[in-house]
Design an enzyme around this catalytic site. Sequence first.
Site, PDB file in Angstrom:
ATOM      1  CB  SER A  64      95.176  65.625  14.845  1.00 27.47           C
ATOM      2  OG  SER A  64      95.883  66.678  15.422  1.00 27.47           O
ATOM      3  CE  LYS A  67      94.952  66.812  18.421  1.00 26.79           C
ATOM      4  NZ  LYS A  67      94.839  68.073  17.684  1.00 26.79           N
ATOM      5  CE1 TYR A 191      97.759  66.561  21.379  1.00 26.62           C
ATOM      6  CE2 TYR A 191      99.763  67.851  21.113  1.00 26.62           C
ATOM      7  CZ  TYR A 191      98.502  67.496  20.685  1.00 26.62           C
ATOM      8  OH  TYR A 191      97.981  68.060  19.540  1.00 26.62           O
ATOM      9  CE1 TYR A 243      92.546  69.894  14.644  1.00 26.52           C
ATOM     10  CE2 TYR A 243      93.234  69.467  12.409  1.00 26.52           C
ATOM     11  CZ  TYR A 243      93.338  69.226  13.743  1.00 26.52           C
ATOM     12  OH  TYR A 243      94.234  68.307  14.179  1.00 26.52           O
ATOM     13  CB  VAL A 261      99.285  68.314  10.372  1.00 23.85           C
ATOM     14  CG1 VAL A 261      98.287  69.382  10.727  1.00 23.85           C
ATOM     15  CG2 VAL A 261     100.092  67.893  11.576  1.00 23.85           C
TER      16      VAL A 261
END
Length: 308
Positions: A64, A67, A191, A243, A261
């Site tokens: 992530s 992102k 993605y 998150y 992660v």
Amino acid sequence: MGNLQQLIDDVHGELRERLGEGKIADYIPQLAKISPNKFGISLATTDGKIYNVGDSSETFSIQSISKLFTLTLALGKVGDGLWSRVGREPSGTRFNSIVQLEHEMGRPRNPFVNAGAIAVTDVILGEYQPKEAIAEIVRFVQYLANDSSIIIDKNVANSEIEHGDRNFALAHFMRSFGVIKHSVDEVLGVYFHQCALAMSCEQLAKSGLFLAASGKNPINGYNVVSSLRAKRINSLMLTSGHYNGSGDFAFRVGLPAKSGVGGGILAVVPKTASIAVFSPGLDNNGNSLIGTIALEIIAQRAGWSVFG
Ligand code: GLU
């Protein structure tokens, strides 16, 4: 700035005996294979120096953290128009939660939860074929890190596709609201590949340095984004980069950062440095457990915080 090499050496040495704490991501077999004892730190300063310790040159799956790069790329393409597709509020939910989407008509809370990142990838896809979009993302990250050796780990990407039911559900749901324009297979193909970028702490620290230097990469002098945009990306990292652990991270570390992660975290000390840490054991929110502690100690000892 004191002796930064000594600082990260000390933190690395002090935390080494705790490696193995936390849980390694096992939602795909490729990630579950990583040794829990890996631990690296890289710190790049805005005056162009880089300090490394431990497994800092070992590549891992950035997941992530990608992102952050796709958000920057999409903002460059469509500017603030991006915010009609994705929000800017912390989610307070898990990274792959679907619940909020139903309440909010398929518009994801922010670009750092999976749903938001998938919507951002849809924007990058634009008129491209998926392969071209993937190539553009890789080129962009190489440009940020000033390193053309960065590649995607194809095994991780394929494994993500095989085990991607939750992300397929998120994407289909958003598509039903018109938030995603391309086919779900195309968007997720891109993605999953961006998540599978393999990078080292050193490469990550370099690629995030523009955010510490008002949008300009001090290593190669490229203007990546305006200083206003750099500030805004940093704000989003602070409020949503971890998150539903984002509040706790801001409380403990006090710096904008994005986790993945795979066990990596990229943190930004505005006007000063970028720091990348890697330790694969995760806490309950899916963020690197030892990596967070390392950043907490580094920030405290160096006196770094965006809160004064
Ligand atoms: N590829 C992961 C997923 O979409 C990324 C999750 C993460 O790094 O937080 O489930």
